[in-house]
Motif scaffolding. Structure first.
Motif, short mmCIF file in Angstrom:
data_model
loop_
_atom_site.label_atom_id
_atom_site.label_comp_id
_atom_site.label_asym_id
_atom_site.label_seq_id
_atom_site.Cartn_x
_atom_site.Cartn_y
_atom_site.Cartn_z
N LYS A 209 -2.01 -5.28 6.02
CA LYS A 209 -3.44 -4.80 6.28
C LYS A 209 -3.86 -3.69 5.37
N GLY A 210 -2.91 -2.99 4.63
CA GLY A 210 -3.29 -1.61 4.06
C GLY A 210 -3.46 -0.48 4.90
N ARG A 211 -4.16 0.42 4.42
CA ARG A 211 -4.12 1.66 5.21
C ARG A 211 -5.24 1.49 6.23
N GLU A 212 -4.87 1.76 7.83
CA GLU A 212 -5.59 1.51 8.95
C GLU A 212 -5.98 2.87 9.43
N PHE A 213 -6.84 3.28 10.07
CA PHE A 213 -7.22 4.41 10.85
C PHE A 213 -6.75 4.20 12.15
N VAL A 214 -6.06 5.03 13.05
CA VAL A 214 -5.55 4.89 14.18
C VAL A 214 -6.26 6.03 15.16
N ALA A 215 -6.41 7.36 14.94
CA ALA A 215 -7.08 8.35 15.66
C ALA A 215 -7.19 9.43 14.83
N THR A 216 -8.13 10.26 15.48
CA THR A 216 -8.76 11.80 15.09
C THR A 216 -8.98 12.45 16.00
N ILE A 217 -8.68 13.81 15.67
CA ILE A 217 -9.17 14.91 16.75
C ILE A 217 -9.76 15.73 15.94
N SER A 218 -10.85 16.58 16.71
CA SER A 218 -11.56 17.70 16.09
C SER A 218 -10.71 18.77 15.91
N TRP A 219 -11.30 19.77 14.92
CA TRP A 219 -10.72 21.13 14.71
C TRP A 219 -10.28 21.75 16.26
N SER A 220 -10.96 21.69 17.19
CA SER A 220 -10.90 22.07 18.32
C SER A 220 -9.96 21.60 19.12
#
Length: 124
Positions: free
Chosen positions: A43-54
């Motif tokens: 699949k290559g590189r896949e996004f999982v999750a992100t969180i904002s700076w705060s």
């Protein structure tokens, strides 16, 4: 510069749980959004999750919603990925990344710094 070091990967049976950590050092950690990605040869590189700076905003790929939780502890300069109800298709090398940008954080090109990765293997 921001240095990122992941830990917590390993081998787990399907249905089990793992908790990944990403320790950051260097420039001001709290000013960066953080993300988790995973990579497999297929699949290559896949996004999982992100969180904002705060830490107030999180976003997940549909395939992990309700199973994975991203969080951060600014005092400890650490971001976490709690993974529950793991499936064999979650097997991958997991990377954490830091982004000074605040948009399109599911795009790996938005990230400035990357960790070395940690292997997660889910057996059936």
């Amino acid at each position: 510069q921001v240095q990122l070091v992941e830990s917590g990967g390993g081998l787990v049976q399907a249905g089990g749980s793992l908790s990944l950590s990403c320790a950051a050092s260097g420039r001001t950690f709290s000013s960066y959004a953080m993300g988790w990605f995973r990579q497999t040869p297929e699949k290559g590189r896949e996004f999982v999750a992100t969180i904002s700076w705060s830490g107030g905003n999180t976003y997940y790929v549909d395939s992990v919603k309700g199973r994975f939780t991203i969080s951060r502890d600014i005092a400890k300069n650490t971001v976490y990925l709690q993974m529950n109800s793991l499936k064999t298709e979650d097997t991958a090398v997991y990377y954490c990344a830091a982004a000074s940008r605040k948009w399109n954080l599911n795009d790996p090109n938005q990230y400035n710094y990357w960790g070395q990765g940690t292997q997660v293997t889910v057996s059936s």
